[in-house]
Design a protein around this motif. Structure first.
Motif, short mmCIF file in Angstrom:
data_model
loop_
_atom_site.label_atom_id
_atom_site.label_comp_id
_atom_site.label_asym_id
_atom_site.label_seq_id
_atom_site.Cartn_x
_atom_site.Cartn_y
_atom_site.Cartn_z
N LYS A 124 22.57 41.22 47.26
CA LYS A 124 23.45 40.13 47.71
C LYS A 124 23.96 39.28 46.55
CE LYS A 124 20.85 40.06 52.01
NZ LYS A 124 20.01 41.21 51.60
N LEU A 125 23.36 39.47 45.40
CA LEU A 125 23.72 38.63 44.25
C LEU A 125 25.17 38.81 43.83
CD1 LEU A 125 20.69 38.71 41.80
CD2 LEU A 125 21.65 36.74 42.99
N ALA A 126 25.65 40.05 43.84
CA ALA A 126 27.02 40.31 43.38
C ALA A 126 28.02 39.54 44.24
CB ALA A 126 27.32 41.80 43.40
N ALA A 127 27.74 39.45 45.54
CA ALA A 127 28.65 38.74 46.44
C ALA A 127 28.59 37.23 46.21
CB ALA A 127 28.32 39.06 47.88
N VAL A 128 27.39 36.71 45.85
CA VAL A 128 27.23 35.27 45.70
C VAL A 128 27.61 34.80 44.29
CG1 VAL A 128 25.54 33.39 45.73
CG2 VAL A 128 25.44 35.19 47.46
N LEU A 129 27.19 35.54 43.28
CA LEU A 129 27.45 35.12 41.90
C LEU A 129 28.72 35.73 41.32
CD1 LEU A 129 23.85 35.31 40.36
CD2 LEU A 129 24.97 33.42 41.55
N GLY A 130 29.26 36.77 41.96
CA GLY A 130 30.50 37.39 41.49
C GLY A 130 31.70 36.83 42.24
N SER A 131 32.89 37.27 41.83
CA SER A 131 34.10 36.78 42.50
C SER A 131 35.29 37.65 42.14
CB SER A 131 34.39 35.33 42.09
OG SER A 131 34.65 35.25 40.69
N ALA A 132 36.31 37.57 42.99
CA ALA A 132 37.64 38.11 42.66
C ALA A 132 38.49 36.91 42.27
CB ALA A 132 38.22 38.84 43.86
N ASN A 133 38.90 36.86 41.03
CA ASN A 133 39.53 35.66 40.49
C ASN A 133 41.05 35.70 40.67
OD1 ASN A 133 36.92 34.95 39.44
ND2 ASN A 133 37.30 36.39 37.77
N PRO A 138 50.41 40.71 37.30
CA PRO A 138 50.12 41.96 38.02
C PRO A 138 48.76 42.55 37.61
CG PRO A 138 51.59 42.42 36.21
CD PRO A 138 51.38 40.93 36.20
N TYR A 139 47.70 41.75 37.82
CA TYR A 139 46.37 42.18 37.42
C TYR A 139 45.36 41.88 38.53
CZ TYR A 139 48.62 41.77 32.85
OH TYR A 139 49.50 41.87 31.80
N PHE A 140 44.28 42.66 38.52
CA PHE A 140 43.07 42.30 39.24
C PHE A 140 42.11 41.69 38.23
CE2 PHE A 140 44.42 46.03 41.88
CZ PHE A 140 44.70 45.30 43.04
N CYS A 141 41.37 40.69 38.64
CA CYS A 141 40.38 40.07 37.76
C CYS A 141 39.09 39.87 38.55
CB CYS A 141 40.90 38.74 37.21
SG CYS A 141 39.73 37.94 36.08
N GLU A 278 24.19 37.65 33.14
CA GLU A 278 25.42 37.34 32.42
C GLU A 278 26.61 37.59 33.35
OE1 GLU A 278 25.02 36.24 29.42
OE2 GLU A 278 22.93 36.81 29.11
N ALA A 279 27.63 36.80 33.20
CA ALA A 279 28.85 36.97 34.00
C ALA A 279 29.83 37.85 33.20
CB ALA A 279 29.50 35.63 34.29
N LYS A 280 30.12 39.03 33.74
CA LYS A 280 31.05 39.96 33.09
C LYS A 280 32.38 39.93 33.86
CE LYS A 280 31.77 44.81 31.84
NZ LYS A 280 31.19 46.17 31.87
N THR A 281 33.44 39.63 33.15
CA THR A 281 34.77 39.58 33.77
C THR A 281 35.61 40.76 33.32
OG1 THR A 281 34.70 37.16 33.88
CG2 THR A 281 36.87 38.19 34.03
N VAL A 282 36.22 41.42 34.28
CA VAL A 282 37.03 42.63 34.01
C VAL A 282 38.44 42.42 34.52
CG1 VAL A 282 37.25 45.11 34.46
CG2 VAL A 282 34.98 44.09 34.21
N TRP A 283 39.43 42.75 33.70
CA TRP A 283 40.85 42.72 34.08
C TRP A 283 41.33 44.15 34.26
CZ3 TRP A 283 44.08 38.17 33.98
CH2 TRP A 283 43.41 36.99 33.62
N HIS A 284 42.16 44.36 35.30
CA HIS A 284 42.68 45.70 35.53
C HIS A 284 44.10 45.58 36.07
CE1 HIS A 284 43.05 49.79 37.15
NE2 HIS A 284 42.03 50.10 36.38
#
Length: 288
Positions: A124-133, A138-141, A278-284
């Motif tokens: 459940k951590l990914a849902a609570v500590l992660g996010s779609a920014n 024209p990017y996903f973050c 750690e918070a890892k942010t990915v752009w696509h």
């Protein structure tokens, strides 16, 4: 018939899924809250600490790559085994902390429940500590939590089981591996927990348990270049500043805690789960 002579146990370390003796050959006596001798425990050395870090680093790749759901299943299996050895833990907590049987039973039950609680959080951590920014373009973050790496845990000195579980379970639930320095004067519940881990589904090296003098082992772990984070919960008060300075030399994450131990029976929160991720942010690009 003559009275039997009791055979005193001499416990070993738990490193890499095995139970080696300290390379120094040293042991020290462990007594209960009244000063009665219980057993001998291994007095870990600097070399033992280095070996434990090597084992934790070796196990990190596989453990961190496991799915969060699988880690939850593994942690739940540990809780099942803790339940099966409940009476032994009750006896050891009672002896170590001088608690009445009913009080020791409540401590052990809380430790088992605490392990289940952290097992339930793994997926459940990914849902609570992660996010779609939201971004302008024209990017996903996406931001996702990732484990820090190898964590050195200086276990609580007074709470020999509940405090220990509260420090160790969130570290491995988030995909880290750890080297634990058990309570110096109350190590038996930690030793029994290592026996539980050895017979569970937790891969060898994910948790490594050292017994001995916290003040002797802590500086080596704080300065070790392959340790990524340090939990100061059980650190001697006079040593904390120096340990933080040593940790800063290799840019470790440090979990600072009050010098007086917290109320471990209180309901846990996400604080310890956040501590070593750690918070890892990915752009696509969109459409690729």
């Amino acid at each position: 018939m003559s009275e039997r002579i009791s055979v005193a146990k001499t416990y070993k370390l738990y490193v890499g899924g095995a139970f080696p003796r300290s390379e120094s050959g040293r042991v020290y006596p462990v007594a209960d809250s009244r000063g009665t001798f219980l057993a001998n425990a291994a007095l870990a050395s600097r070399k033992d600490a280095r070996d434990a870090v090597v084992a934790a680093r070796k196990a990190f790749a596989g453990w961190s790559a496991a799915t969060a759901y699988n880690r939850g299943q593994v942690l739940y299996r540990v809780a099942e085994l803790l339940e099966g050895r409940r009476e032994q833990f009750v006896a050891e907590v009672s002896a170590a902390e001088g608690a009445q049987t009913r009080r020791a039973q409540s401590i052990v039950d809380a430790a088992i429940d605490r392990w289940v609680w952290y097992a339930g959080w793994t997926d459940k951590l990914a849902a609570v500590l992660g996010s779609a920014n939201p971004v302008a373009g024209p990017y996903f973050c996406f931001t996702t939590p990732e484990p820090t790496g190898v964590v050195a845990v200086l276990a609580p000195q007074r709470s020999s089981l509940l405090g220990l579980v509260s420090a160790v379970a969130p570290v491995i639930a988030t995909g880290n591996t750890c080297v634990v320095v058990a309570s110096q004067d109350r190590p038996l519940p930690a030793i029994t927990l290592s026996e539980v881990l050895a017979t569970s589904d937790v891969p060898g090296g994910v948790v490594n348990v050292l017994t001995g003098r916290t003040a002797e082992l802590a500086p080596w772990l704080a300065a070790h270049a392959d340790v990524n984070a340090l939990d100061l919960t059980g650190a001697p008060e006079a040593q904390r500043v120096e340990l933080e300075r040593a940790a800063a030399g290799t840019v470790k994450r440090v979990l600072r805690t009050p010098t007086t131990e917290p109320d471990w029976s209180a309901q846990p929160d996400l604080g310890r789960l956040r501590a070593f991720v750690e918070a890892k942010t990915v752009w696509h690009p969109v459409g690729v």
